[in-house]
Design a protein around this motif. Structure first.
Motif, PDB file in Angstrom:
ATOM      1  N   GLN A  52      68.528  80.897 116.062  1.00  0.00           N
ATOM      2  CA  GLN A  52      69.579  80.823 117.082  1.00  0.00           C
ATOM      3  C   GLN A  52      70.908  80.395 116.470  1.00  0.00           C
ATOM      4  N   VAL A  53      70.856  79.436 115.560  1.00  0.00           N
ATOM      5  CA  VAL A  53      72.069  78.975 114.888  1.00  0.00           C
ATOM      6  C   VAL A  53      72.681  80.110 114.062  1.00  0.00           C
ATOM      7  N   LYS A  54      71.835  80.856 113.374  1.00  0.00           N
ATOM      8  CA  LYS A  54      72.316  81.983 112.564  1.00  0.00           C
ATOM      9  C   LYS A  54      73.035  83.005 113.446  1.00  0.00           C
ATOM     10  N   SER A  55      72.487  83.258 114.620  1.00  0.00           N
ATOM     11  CA  SER A  55      73.121  84.190 115.564  1.00  0.00           C
ATOM     12  C   SER A  55      74.465  83.652 116.055  1.00  0.00           C
ATOM     13  N   ILE A  56      74.521  82.345 116.308  1.00  0.00           N
ATOM     14  CA  ILE A  56      75.776  81.720 116.746  1.00  0.00           C
ATOM     15  C   ILE A  56      76.852  81.900 115.682  1.00  0.00           C
ATOM     16  N   LEU A  57      76.504  81.639 114.425  1.00  0.00           N
ATOM     17  CA  LEU A  57      77.469  81.745 113.334  1.00  0.00           C
ATOM     18  C   LEU A  57      77.980  83.172 113.197  1.00  0.00           C
ATOM     19  N   ALA A  58      77.071  84.133 113.342  1.00  0.00           N
ATOM     20  CA  ALA A  58      77.468  85.542 113.225  1.00  0.00           C
ATOM     21  C   ALA A  58      78.431  85.934 114.341  1.00  0.00           C
ATOM     22  N   LYS A  59      78.129  85.526 115.558  1.00  0.00           N
ATOM     23  CA  LYS A  59      78.983  85.896 116.696  1.00  0.00           C
ATOM     24  C   LYS A  59      80.344  85.210 116.638  1.00  0.00           C
ATOM     25  N   LEU A  60      80.366  83.997 116.119  1.00  0.00           N
ATOM     26  CA  LEU A  60      81.628  83.271 116.021  1.00  0.00           C
ATOM     27  C   LEU A  60      82.390  83.589 114.743  1.00  0.00           C
ATOM     28  N   GLU A  61      81.743  84.342 113.852  1.00  0.00           N
ATOM     29  CA  GLU A  61      82.371  84.764 112.591  1.00  0.00           C
ATOM     30  C   GLU A  61      82.735  83.571 111.718  1.00  0.00           C
ATOM     31  N   VAL A  62      81.810  82.631 111.633  1.00  0.00           N
ATOM     32  CA  VAL A  62      81.987  81.469 110.766  1.00  0.00           C
ATOM     33  C   VAL A  62      80.761  81.332 109.877  1.00  0.00           C
TER      34      VAL A  62
END
Length: 229
Positions: free
Chosen positions: A199-209
Motif C-alpha cells: 500500500q505504501v509503494k502504491s501511495i509513493l507511486a501515485k504521489l510521485e515521490v
C-alpha cells in the motif's frame, strides 16, 4: 492626498502575541503621539471572533497585525473583516514566506513588514497611511501576489495527486503522518507488514515521490488530511 489627522486622534491597535515585541512597538508609537491600544491574549477569551469584535468597536484607523497568533490561530483570516470595517491593516510578521505575504495583500492588507526590519520602517508606514500616501509600490505588490498565485497552483496540483489514493491508502498515509511505522499500521489493522508495504509503494507511486518522508511532506504542504479525520 487626504489631510493627515493629528496623531493623538489616530487610533492604532496592535494585535501581537509576542509580549516584548508588542510592548516595544506600543512604546514607540506612544512616543510618536498616537493613541495606541495593544490587544492582550487575556482580552480575547481565547476567541478570534471576540478579539475581532473588540477591535472593530474601537474603530481604529490602523491595525498592526501579526500572523501567528498562538491559540488564536492564523491572523490572515482577520484581515478581510478588518478591512471591511474600514481599518488599514499592516501585517508585521516573522514569516518569510512570500506567498503568505501575497495572500495578506490579496485579502486587503496595505503592506506586509518583517519583524526583522528596523522599527522606523513600521513607524514610517503608519505615518504614510495617516498622511494618505501609498505604502507599497505596484511592482512589489504584483510580485508578492504572483508568489501567492504560484503557491495556490502548486498546492492544487499536489491535492490532485492525493485524490488518486484509495480510501485504504488515505488511511495508511494518515497513519504515516502521525509518525506510525509500517509495523504499527500492520498491527493496528490486523494485516501483514507486506500488505502495508504494498500500500505504501502504491501511495509513493501515485504521489510521485520516492520516500515515506516525502509523501508526508507533500500531504502537509497541500494541507491534506484523510477523510476520516
Amino acid at each position: 492626498m487626504s489631510t493627515p489627522s493629528p496623531r493623538s486622534q489616530v487610533k492604532v491597535v496592535i494585535i501581537e502575541d509576542h509580549t516584548l515585541f508588542a510592548e516595544s512597538l506600543e512604546l514607540a508609537l506612544n512616543l510618536e503621539g498616537y493613541a495606541v491600544r495593544r490587544i492582550a491574549d487575556a482580552d480575547t477569551n481565547g476567541s478570534a471572533q471576540a478579539m475581532l469584535t473588540s477591535v472593530v468597536r474601537m474603530r481604529p484607523r490602523i491595525v498592526l497585525l501579526d500572523l501567528d497568533l498562538g491559540r488564536l490561530g492564523d491572523g490572515v483570516r482577520l484581515i478581510t473583516p478588518l478591512v471591511k470595517a474600514g481599518v488599514n491593516v499592516v501585517v508585521v510578521t516573522a514569516s518569510t514566506e512570500r506567498a503568505r505575504w501575497g495572500e495578506c495583500l490579496v485579502h486587503g492588507a496595505r503592506k506586509v513588514l518583517s519583524k526583522t526590519q528596523p522599527l522606523n520602517d513600521i513607524l514610517a508606514t503608519v505615518r504614510r497611511i495617516n498622511q494618505g500616501f501609498p505604502v507599497i509600490d505596484r511592482e512589489e505588490r504584483e510580485a508578492l501576489v504572483g508568489h501567492w498565485h504560484e503557491h495556490r497552483e502548486e498546492r492544487a496540483a499536489l491535492k490532485q495527486r492525493l485524490t488518486q489514493l484509495t480510501p485504504r491508502e488515505e488511511a495508511v498515509l494518515g497513519e504515516l503522518m502521525l509518525g506510525r511505522t509500517v509495523r504499527d499500521i500492520a498491527t493496528a489493522s490486523v494485516v501483514s507488514e507486506a500488505t502495508v508495504r504494498t500500500q505504501v509503494k502504491s501511495i509513493l507511486a501515485k504521489l510521485e515521490v520516492s520516500s515515506q518522508l516525502a509523501a508526508v511532506g507533500l500531504a502537509n504542504s497541500a494541507g491534506w488530511r484523510p477523510a476520516s479525520r
